[in-house]
Scaffold this motif. Structure first.
Motif, PDB file in Angstrom:
ATOM      1  N   ARG A   1     -80.366 162.966  -3.268  1.00  0.00           N
ATOM      2  CA  ARG A   1     -80.231 161.842  -4.197  1.00  0.00           C
ATOM      3  C   ARG A   1     -80.878 160.579  -3.620  1.00  0.00           C
ATOM      4  N   SER A   2     -81.929 160.785  -2.815  1.00  0.00           N
ATOM      5  CA  SER A   2     -82.462 159.671  -2.046  1.00  0.00           C
ATOM      6  C   SER A   2     -82.869 158.480  -2.905  1.00  0.00           C
ATOM      7  N   ASP A   3     -83.205 158.709  -4.169  1.00  0.00           N
ATOM      8  CA  ASP A   3     -83.618 157.593  -5.015  1.00  0.00           C
ATOM      9  C   ASP A   3     -82.621 157.253  -6.108  1.00  0.00           C
ATOM     10  N   LEU A   4     -81.442 157.804  -6.040  1.00  0.00           N
ATOM     11  CA  LEU A   4     -80.371 157.374  -6.941  1.00  0.00           C
ATOM     12  C   LEU A   4     -79.159 157.040  -6.089  1.00  0.00           C
ATOM     13  N   ARG A   5     -78.777 155.802  -6.088  1.00  0.00           N
ATOM     14  CA  ARG A   5     -77.674 155.384  -5.226  1.00  0.00           C
ATOM     15  C   ARG A   5     -76.443 154.956  -5.997  1.00  0.00           C
ATOM     16  N   VAL A   6     -76.639 154.456  -7.226  1.00  0.00           N
ATOM     17  CA  VAL A   6     -75.505 153.891  -7.970  1.00  0.00           C
ATOM     18  C   VAL A   6     -75.567 154.352  -9.426  1.00  0.00           C
ATOM     19  N   VAL A   7     -74.411 154.728  -9.962  1.00  0.00           N
ATOM     20  CA  VAL A   7     -74.287 154.961 -11.403  1.00  0.00           C
ATOM     21  C   VAL A   7     -73.269 153.964 -11.940  1.00  0.00           C
ATOM     22  N   CYS A   8     -73.692 153.157 -12.908  1.00  0.00           N
ATOM     23  CA  CYS A   8     -72.825 152.161 -13.535  1.00  0.00           C
ATOM     24  C   CYS A   8     -72.365 152.684 -14.897  1.00  0.00           C
TER      25      CYS A   8
ATOM     26  N   ASP B   1     -75.521 146.925  -3.064  1.00  0.00           N
ATOM     27  CA  ASP B   1     -76.660 146.934  -2.135  1.00  0.00           C
ATOM     28  C   ASP B   1     -77.728 147.961  -2.525  1.00  0.00           C
ATOM     29  N   CYS B   2     -78.105 147.946  -3.792  1.00  0.00           N
ATOM     30  CA  CYS B   2     -79.196 148.828  -4.216  1.00  0.00           C
ATOM     31  C   CYS B   2     -80.164 148.064  -5.111  1.00  0.00           C
ATOM     32  N   GLU B   3     -81.352 148.588  -5.241  1.00  0.00           N
ATOM     33  CA  GLU B   3     -82.336 148.024  -6.161  1.00  0.00           C
ATOM     34  C   GLU B   3     -82.036 148.550  -7.569  1.00  0.00           C
ATOM     35  N   PRO B   4     -82.379 147.780  -8.600  1.00  0.00           N
ATOM     36  CA  PRO B   4     -82.173 148.283  -9.968  1.00  0.00           C
ATOM     37  C   PRO B   4     -82.819 149.650 -10.198  1.00  0.00           C
ATOM     38  N   SER B   5     -83.954 149.889  -9.582  1.00  0.00           N
ATOM     39  CA  SER B   5     -84.634 151.171  -9.783  1.00  0.00           C
ATOM     40  C   SER B   5     -83.870 152.342  -9.163  1.00  0.00           C
ATOM     41  N   GLN B   6     -82.847 152.041  -8.387  1.00  0.00           N
ATOM     42  CA  GLN B   6     -82.042 153.102  -7.764  1.00  0.00           C
ATOM     43  C   GLN B   6     -80.725 153.308  -8.502  1.00  0.00           C
ATOM     44  N   ALA B   7     -80.644 152.775  -9.734  1.00  0.00           N
ATOM     45  CA  ALA B   7     -79.365 152.833 -10.446  1.00  0.00           C
ATOM     46  C   ALA B   7     -79.543 153.258 -11.898  1.00  0.00           C
ATOM     47  N   LEU B   8     -78.540 153.964 -12.403  1.00  0.00           N
ATOM     48  CA  LEU B   8     -78.397 154.267 -13.832  1.00  0.00           C
ATOM     49  C   LEU B   8     -77.296 153.383 -14.400  1.00  0.00           C
TER      50      LEU B   8
ATOM     51  N   GLN C   1     -82.216 149.115 -19.137  1.00  0.00           N
ATOM     52  CA  GLN C   1     -83.622 149.504 -18.990  1.00  0.00           C
ATOM     53  C   GLN C   1     -84.492 148.256 -18.782  1.00  0.00           C
ATOM     54  N   SER C   2     -84.175 147.204 -19.509  1.00  0.00           N
ATOM     55  CA  SER C   2     -84.925 145.951 -19.388  1.00  0.00           C
ATOM     56  C   SER C   2     -84.690 145.277 -18.039  1.00  0.00           C
ATOM     57  N   ALA C   3     -83.570 145.613 -17.413  1.00  0.00           N
ATOM     58  CA  ALA C   3     -83.258 145.043 -16.095  1.00  0.00           C
ATOM     59  C   ALA C   3     -83.855 145.867 -14.956  1.00  0.00           C
ATOM     60  N   GLY C   4     -84.593 146.917 -15.298  1.00  0.00           N
ATOM     61  CA  GLY C   4     -85.246 147.722 -14.272  1.00  0.00           C
ATOM     62  C   GLY C   4     -84.462 148.926 -13.822  1.00  0.00           C
ATOM     63  N   MET C   5     -83.305 149.173 -14.499  1.00  0.00           N
ATOM     64  CA  MET C   5     -82.515 150.366 -14.195  1.00  0.00           C
ATOM     65  C   MET C   5     -82.918 151.474 -15.170  1.00  0.00           C
ATOM     66  N   ARG C   6     -82.373 152.675 -14.981  1.00  0.00           N
ATOM     67  CA  ARG C   6     -82.489 153.684 -16.024  1.00  0.00           C
ATOM     68  C   ARG C   6     -81.330 153.483 -16.978  1.00  0.00           C
ATOM     69  N   GLY C   7     -81.626 153.224 -18.233  1.00  0.00           N
ATOM     70  CA  GLY C   7     -80.591 153.024 -19.225  1.00  0.00           C
ATOM     71  C   GLY C   7     -80.260 154.326 -19.926  1.00  0.00           C
TER      72      GLY C   7
ATOM     73  N   ALA D   1     -70.433 165.084 -19.861  1.00  0.00           N
ATOM     74  CA  ALA D   1     -70.572 166.400 -19.238  1.00  0.00           C
ATOM     75  C   ALA D   1     -72.031 166.695 -18.913  1.00  0.00           C
ATOM     76  N   ASP D   2     -72.946 165.975 -19.559  1.00  0.00           N
ATOM     77  CA  ASP D   2     -74.375 166.196 -19.332  1.00  0.00           C
ATOM     78  C   ASP D   2     -74.936 165.341 -18.190  1.00  0.00           C
ATOM     79  N   ILE D   3     -74.126 164.479 -17.623  1.00  0.00           N
ATOM     80  CA  ILE D   3     -74.629 163.580 -16.573  1.00  0.00           C
ATOM     81  C   ILE D   3     -75.151 164.329 -15.343  1.00  0.00           C
ATOM     82  N   PRO D   4     -74.403 165.292 -14.804  1.00  0.00           N
ATOM     83  CA  PRO D   4     -74.947 165.971 -13.614  1.00  0.00           C
ATOM     84  C   PRO D   4     -76.315 166.597 -13.861  1.00  0.00           C
ATOM     85  N   GLU D   5     -76.469 167.260 -14.999  1.00  0.00           N
ATOM     86  CA  GLU D   5     -77.753 167.882 -15.301  1.00  0.00           C
ATOM     87  C   GLU D   5     -78.847 166.823 -15.455  1.00  0.00           C
ATOM     88  N   LEU D   6     -78.511 165.732 -16.099  1.00  0.00           N
ATOM     89  CA  LEU D   6     -79.482 164.653 -16.272  1.00  0.00           C
ATOM     90  C   LEU D   6     -79.900 164.081 -14.914  1.00  0.00           C
ATOM     91  N   VAL D   7     -78.916 163.842 -14.078  1.00  0.00           N
ATOM     92  CA  VAL D   7     -79.206 163.249 -12.771  1.00  0.00           C
ATOM     93  C   VAL D   7     -80.113 164.163 -11.967  1.00  0.00           C
TER      94      VAL D   7
END
Ligand SMILES: [Mg+2]
Length: 261
Positions: free
Chosen positions: A22-29, A188-195, A209-215, A242-248
């Protein structure tokens, strides 16, 4: 890029993939109301109990929407908004009440609603999977802080959530990029590292998405994207957490594929 999964049957957490890079995904909001907690059902049922009829929910939503907008712009604080909203709603029903009686109605309605709060069935397996995967979890909400923290704790979500970002505390409400950036900074993450995942297309998914995260637009009710806004914005779309793990795993596989098991 579009990622739209069809609704799926609930799955056990054990059936999810459990090892991945998960090196490029650090945070899920997550948004809270109607994303984690079934706010609408509890609120609708409480209103019906208070007024003795169940056909006024659309009016309540309309009056509430107009008054919440005044909180977001700073014209009203929450207690004043609740009182004014309730007075305006009851006036539409031909019941003109004093501030005192409106406040009393609101207290009773809120207590009735709190007793009806429930998590959606797909929440705990999803949060459990994310924690197991080592992803940090934040809640990002436009509602008042004391109410939201109490709700999260009462429903046992506090142990999953690393940070709660509150619009009133940040000084900006979704879809303002500032609130999303505040959540990322807190963890402590960049927007590009967060959903960010939420039930409102514009407020949550497109805002993030407009803030640079994955929306991610959580479209539990199967609302139609009639004007193609969701597709054009490139947000991800899901019918269930239930689809989040597959999406991630799918979305981030290009950045760090799951190792062979
Ligand atoms: Mg919501």
């Amino acid at each position: 890029m579009e990622f739209a999964l069809a609704p799926t049957e609930p799955r056990n957490a054990q059936s999810y993939p459990t090892v991945w890079d998960r090196s490029d995904l650090r945070v899920v909001c997550f948004d809270i109301d109607d994303t984690l907690i079934d706010f609408t059902s509890a609120s609708r049922d409480a209103l019906a109990t208070m007024i003795g009829r169940d056909d006024m929910w659309p009016l309540w939503e309309c009056v509430t929407e107009a008054h919440v907008a005044m909180v977001v712009t700073g014209e009203l604080d929450y207690p004043t908004m609740h009182r004014k909203r309730t007075k305006a709603f009851l006036a539409e029903l031909g019941r003109h009440v004093s501030d005192h009686d409106a406040a009393r109605f609101e207290r009773s309605r809120a207590a009735e609603m709190r007793s009806g709060f429930r998590l959606f069935d797909d929440v705990l397996p999803c949060l459990d999977w994310l924690r197991t995967a080592g992803v940090s979890i934040a809640a990002v909400t436009n509602a008042s802080g004391s109410h939201q923290r109490a709700k999260l704790d009462a429903l046992g979500l506090g142990r999953f959530i690393d940070h709660v970002t509150i619009a009133g505390e940040v000084g900006a409400a979704k879809p303002d990029p500032m609130i999303f950036h505040s959540a990322c900074a807190a963890l402590d993450c960049e927007p590009s590292q967060a959903l960010h995942i939420g039930d409102r297309l514009h407020t949550d998914a497109i805002g993030a998405q407009s803030a640079g995260m994955r929306g991610v637009w959580l479209n539990r009710d199967g609302q139609q994207d009639t004007e193609g806004v969701a597709e054009e914005s490139g947000v991800l779309r899901l019918a269930s957490l239930a689809d989040i793990p597959e999406l991630v795993v799918c979305e981030f596989a290009q950045l760090g594929a799951p190792p062979p098991r």
